[in-house]
Enzyme design. Sequence first.
Site, PDB file in Angstrom:
ATOM      1  N   ARG A 231       0.848  -1.195   0.000  1.00  0.00           N
ATOM      2  CA  ARG A 231       0.000   0.000   0.000  1.00  0.00           C
ATOM      3  C   ARG A 231       0.878   1.237   0.000  1.00  0.00           C
ATOM      4  O   ARG A 231       1.727   1.400   0.894  1.00  0.00           O
ATOM      5  CB  ARG A 231      -0.876  -0.013   1.256  1.00  0.00           C
TER       6      ARG A 231
ATOM      7  N   THR B 255      -0.654   7.632  -1.091  1.00  0.00           N
ATOM      8  CA  THR B 255      -1.972   7.565  -1.748  1.00  0.00           C
ATOM      9  C   THR B 255      -2.882   6.509  -1.123  1.00  0.00           C
ATOM     10  O   THR B 255      -4.078   6.500  -1.373  1.00  0.00           O
ATOM     11  CB  THR B 255      -1.809   7.199  -3.234  1.00  0.00           C
TER      12      THR B 255
ATOM     13  N   ASP C  96      -2.726 -11.742  12.454  1.00  0.00           N
ATOM     14  CA  ASP C  96      -2.029 -11.526  11.176  1.00  0.00           C
ATOM     15  C   ASP C  96      -1.700 -12.880  10.558  1.00  0.00           C
ATOM     16  O   ASP C  96      -0.863 -13.629  11.077  1.00  0.00           O
ATOM     17  CB  ASP C  96      -0.752 -10.711  11.414  1.00  0.00           C
TER      18      ASP C  96
ATOM     19  N   ASP D 293       2.061 -13.480   9.601  1.00  0.00           N
ATOM     20  CA  ASP D 293       2.921 -13.691  10.775  1.00  0.00           C
ATOM     21  C   ASP D 293       2.682 -15.060  11.389  1.00  0.00           C
ATOM     22  O   ASP D 293       3.621 -15.748  11.809  1.00  0.00           O
ATOM     23  CB  ASP D 293       2.669 -12.610  11.829  1.00  0.00           C
TER      24      ASP D 293
END
Length: 209
Positions: free
Chosen positions: A104, A108, A200, A203
């Site tokens: 990402r 933006t 996660d 992870d």
Amino acid sequence: MGKVYVFDHPLIQHKLTYIRSTETGTKQFRELVEEVAMLMAYEATRDLPLEETTIQTPVATATTKVLAGKKLGIVPILRAGLGMVDGILNLIPSAKVGHIGLYRDPETLQPVEYYCKLPTDLEERDLITVDPMLATGGSAAAAITFMKQRGAKNIKLMCLIAAPEGIETVQQAHPDVDIYVAAVDECLNDHGYITPGLGDAGDRLFGTK
Ligand code: URA
């Protein structure tokens, strides 16, 4: 609008409970994700076309069915999507595997592709995009866009757990894509984690923190 299939098979639901639990360590987590991906692939491939063939059994000649030569592809979104690939390949060993990596952009907030290697005959393949967690849906929607830009025509999205927000994003961006999940959870929390979710996924799969 693409359909959403929630797989309520008891084995999938049972294994998902242990995937979610903090008491499950890396090795077992990885094994369970692989197993659930395999069970989900079994369900998600129900619509594969069959054709008749004639074979000889030890007893008689038989007219039976085989897959009608559909070419399949699995496209994990890096990195957590990797955890689902081997389970699907157990069932469909002839599938080709493409990879898409996205990050990402901090300015933006848009997904940017940093890696993309897909089968060359993409347009001829039925593709299953995989990512364990469909959270905001931004990465999945972007990955599907990148695949379509390269010619992909027939795409399914398979995730372990989805947030309603993620489903909405993908359905709006790609109404032709059906979504297959083992659970739809309540919401995203302030940190973008699916709640209750499993934490996660990358992870937990790779033992990183
Ligand atoms: N990605 C994850 O791994 N977990 C979440 O809950 C959301 C996104």
